[in-house]
Design an enzyme around this catalytic site. Structure first.
Site, PDB file in Angstrom:
ATOM      1  CE  LYS A 108     -14.467  11.160 -30.634  1.00  0.00           C
ATOM      2  NZ  LYS A 108     -15.383  10.301 -31.382  1.00  0.00           N
TER       3      LYS A 108
HETATM    4  P1  NAD Z   1      -9.370   3.817 -38.049  1.00  0.00           P
HETATM    5  O1  NAD Z   1      -8.204   4.367 -37.332  1.00  0.00           O
HETATM    6  O2  NAD Z   1      -9.734   2.396 -37.892  1.00  0.00           O
HETATM    7  O3  NAD Z   1      -9.191   4.077 -39.627  1.00  0.00           O
HETATM    8  C1  NAD Z   1      -8.914   5.329 -40.159  1.00  0.00           C
HETATM    9  C2  NAD Z   1      -8.556   5.161 -41.614  1.00  0.00           C
HETATM   10  O4  NAD Z   1      -8.363   6.447 -42.191  1.00  0.00           O
HETATM   11  C3  NAD Z   1      -7.257   4.397 -41.854  1.00  0.00           C
HETATM   12  O5  NAD Z   1      -7.381   3.612 -43.037  1.00  0.00           O
HETATM   13  C4  NAD Z   1      -6.241   5.510 -42.065  1.00  0.00           C
HETATM   14  O6  NAD Z   1      -5.088   5.086 -42.795  1.00  0.00           O
HETATM   15  C5  NAD Z   1      -7.102   6.474 -42.859  1.00  0.00           C
HETATM   16  N1  NAD Z   1      -6.623   7.836 -42.880  1.00  0.00           N
HETATM   17  C6  NAD Z   1      -6.147   8.595 -41.855  1.00  0.00           C
HETATM   18  N2  NAD Z   1      -5.779   9.812 -42.312  1.00  0.00           N
HETATM   19  C7  NAD Z   1      -6.048   9.814 -43.635  1.00  0.00           C
HETATM   20  C8  NAD Z   1      -5.890  10.768 -44.657  1.00  0.00           C
HETATM   21  N3  NAD Z   1      -5.378  11.967 -44.393  1.00  0.00           N
HETATM   22  N4  NAD Z   1      -6.276  10.444 -45.920  1.00  0.00           N
HETATM   23  C9  NAD Z   1      -6.788   9.227 -46.203  1.00  0.00           C
HETATM   24  N5  NAD Z   1      -6.974   8.282 -45.264  1.00  0.00           N
HETATM   25  C10 NAD Z   1      -6.588   8.569 -44.012  1.00  0.00           C
HETATM   26  O7  NAD Z   1     -10.585   4.790 -37.679  1.00  0.00           O
HETATM   27  P2  NAD Z   1     -12.131   4.483 -37.799  1.00  0.00           P
HETATM   28  O8  NAD Z   1     -12.602   3.915 -36.519  1.00  0.00           O
HETATM   29  O9  NAD Z   1     -12.405   3.785 -39.075  1.00  0.00           O
HETATM   30  O10 NAD Z   1     -12.715   5.967 -37.845  1.00  0.00           O
HETATM   31  C11 NAD Z   1     -12.733   6.719 -39.052  1.00  0.00           C
HETATM   32  C12 NAD Z   1     -13.603   7.948 -38.854  1.00  0.00           C
HETATM   33  O11 NAD Z   1     -14.914   7.548 -38.534  1.00  0.00           O
HETATM   34  C13 NAD Z   1     -13.195   8.901 -37.736  1.00  0.00           C
HETATM   35  O12 NAD Z   1     -13.570  10.208 -38.106  1.00  0.00           O
HETATM   36  C14 NAD Z   1     -14.035   8.460 -36.573  1.00  0.00           C
HETATM   37  O13 NAD Z   1     -14.213   9.466 -35.630  1.00  0.00           O
HETATM   38  C15 NAD Z   1     -15.310   8.142 -37.296  1.00  0.00           C
HETATM   39  N6  NAD Z   1     -16.206   7.245 -36.598  1.00  0.00           N
HETATM   40  C16 NAD Z   1     -15.782   6.031 -36.179  1.00  0.00           C
HETATM   41  C17 NAD Z   1     -16.692   5.181 -35.543  1.00  0.00           C
HETATM   42  C18 NAD Z   1     -16.300   3.773 -35.153  1.00  0.00           C
HETATM   43  O14 NAD Z   1     -17.207   3.054 -34.734  1.00  0.00           O
HETATM   44  N7  NAD Z   1     -15.074   3.341 -35.310  1.00  0.00           N
HETATM   45  C19 NAD Z   1     -17.992   5.619 -35.287  1.00  0.00           C
HETATM   46  C20 NAD Z   1     -18.385   6.872 -35.745  1.00  0.00           C
HETATM   47  C21 NAD Z   1     -17.482   7.683 -36.398  1.00  0.00           C
END
Ligand code: NAD
Length: 373
Positions: free
Chosen positions: A82
């Site tokens: 990461k």
């Molecule tokens: P993103 O940046 O597209 O979206 C994140 C969302 O979380 C946004 O709506 C943001 O406003 C919200 N957010 C941030 N802090 C917050 C809080 N304190 N309370 C409530 N909402 C909050 O990110 P993403 O790609 O959707 O990733 C989200 C999570 O999933 C992360 O932990 C990431 O590591 C994990 N993840 C993502 C993927 C992927 O394919 N994108 C794959 C596996 C895991």
């Protein structure tokens, strides 16, 4: 063998890793970043690049370990890593491009690390990295990528995990009430795929606030708000509430899809659901896992439920296409969710422990194949 949920992994590491922790700094463009390459026994390590102002080495390590477990459990020929870049992901595009390109140049010598998109980065950012060093996944479709976030690879897998896990929690997906913390790439697609399976979104939060409506929220209206740069809290109906209150919204399935440690010892008792499906990475502390287990709340671990993105990334890296990726996600995430929950049920242990034993069994077999262990 200890796990990524231990308190101070960077101080000693464990049998699995980390192999390398690299601090990167390019003062002329303000780049400060950290790369943790945790384990490369299965092959070059894939793991996302997170951009946020408040990231840390510990967070980076925990996320790298989650990738090691996720990639091993999913049977990918990739280890786990990461990276984090300190910065506001909403900075002007030209500045962000410069920072990401500087980051790419800095990681060029780390040949066992293949970056992908994560919170604060996207396909375009991976396109810039690829342009600099020819090594990244989650690329734009125009250059042969499977755009993971556009197609909702992770959300698709989270919905599959919820579908398989529902009967273990005594939940029927038809009419199930879902609450989502986070409405980004993972959250929005999870909502859509679950709605297709008959579930109803009754609560959602983003960083700026939260809204709930027991009658159901209109996902397309929420998506329009997001596209317009607004918060879900500006949804015209329902009841607005604080982010912290989202945890207590009555539902069948509660899905963290934002930051780490969303469910902790100090808030998990407020949960009012039967199933938690971990869309985010490391969103549940050990204490909270233990509490849920004792209360009979089924919790599908992150490295099982949210593997869709990295499975699609691995398919892309091998030259595969979107349909192959979706089939692989369905098979791997669905299969692993079932095996994990069956093991947990049969051994009467928390799913996190069942999942970890599944992952470490596989990792130990992979590591036995190596010359240098
Ligand atoms: P993103 O940046 O597209 O979206 C994140 C969302 O979380 C946004 O709506 C943001 O406003 C919200 N957010 C941030 N802090 C917050 C809080 N304190 N309370 C409530 N909402 C909050 O990110 P993403 O790609 O959707 O990733 C989200 C999570 O999933 C992360 O932990 C990431 O590591 C994990 N993840 C993502 C993927 C992927 O394919 N994108 C794959 C596996 C895991």
């Amino acid at each position: 063998m200890s796990t990524y949920r231990d308190s101070d992994p960077l101080a000693f590491g464990d049998d699995l890793g980390p192999e390398k922790i690299v601090y990167l700094r390019t003062p002329s463009v303000g780049l400060r970043a950290i790369v943790v390459i945790d384990n490369t026994a299965a092959g070059p390590a894939i793991g996302g690049t997170r951009m946020a102002p408040d990231v840390s080495a510990i967070e980076c390590f925990r996320l790298a370990r989650a990738m090691t477990l996720k990639n091993a459990t999913s049977g990918l020929r990739h280890g786990g890593a990461k990276s984090v870049i300190f910065g506001d992901p909403g900075m002007p595009t030209a500045q962000k491009e410069q920072l990401i390109r500087a980051f790419a140049t800095a990681i060029a010598p780390l040949e066992t690390y293949i970056p992908g998109p994560d919170m604060g980065t996207d396909e375009t950012a991976m396109g810039w990295v690829h342009d600099e060093i020819g090594r990244s996944v989650g690329l734009p479709a125009e250059i042969g990528g499977i755009p993971l976030d556009q197609i909702g690879a992770t959300g698709f897998g989270v919905a599959i995990a919820a579908e398989i896990a529902a009967p273990f929690a005594g939940v029927s997906l038809e009419g199930a009430r879902v609450v989502l913390q986070g409405f980004g790439a993972v959250g929005e697609h999870t909502a859509r795929f679950l709605e297709e399976k008959g579930a109803r979104l009754v609560g959602v939060a983003d960083i700026a606030g939260a809204v709930t409506d027991p009658e159901g929220l209109d996902i397309e209206a929420l998506a329009r708000l997001k596209k317009a740069g607004k918060s879900v809290a500006e949804y015209p109906r329902g009841r607005v509430l604080s982010n912290e209150s989202l945890v207590a919204v009555p539902c069948d399935i509660w899905i963290p899809a934002a930051r780490p440690d969303a469910l902790r010892g100090d808030n998990v008792a407020r949960l009012n659901c039967r199933l938690v499906v971990q869309g985010a990475n490391v969103p549940v502390t050990r204490e909270a896992e233990r509490f849920m287990f004792e209360r009979g709340i089924v919790s599908v671990p992150d490295f099982i439920a949210n593997a869709g993105g990295v499975i699609a990334a691995a398919v892309e890296y091998d030259g595969g296409v979107k349909s192959t990726a979706f089939a692989a996600i369905e098979e791997k995430v669905g299969g692993n969710t079932r095996v994990t929950l069956e093991r947990a049920r049969d051994l009467k242990i928390p799913p996190i422990d069942a999942g970890l034993s599944l992952a470490t069994d596989r990792l130990q077999k992979i590591m036995q194949l190596r010359r240098w262990r």
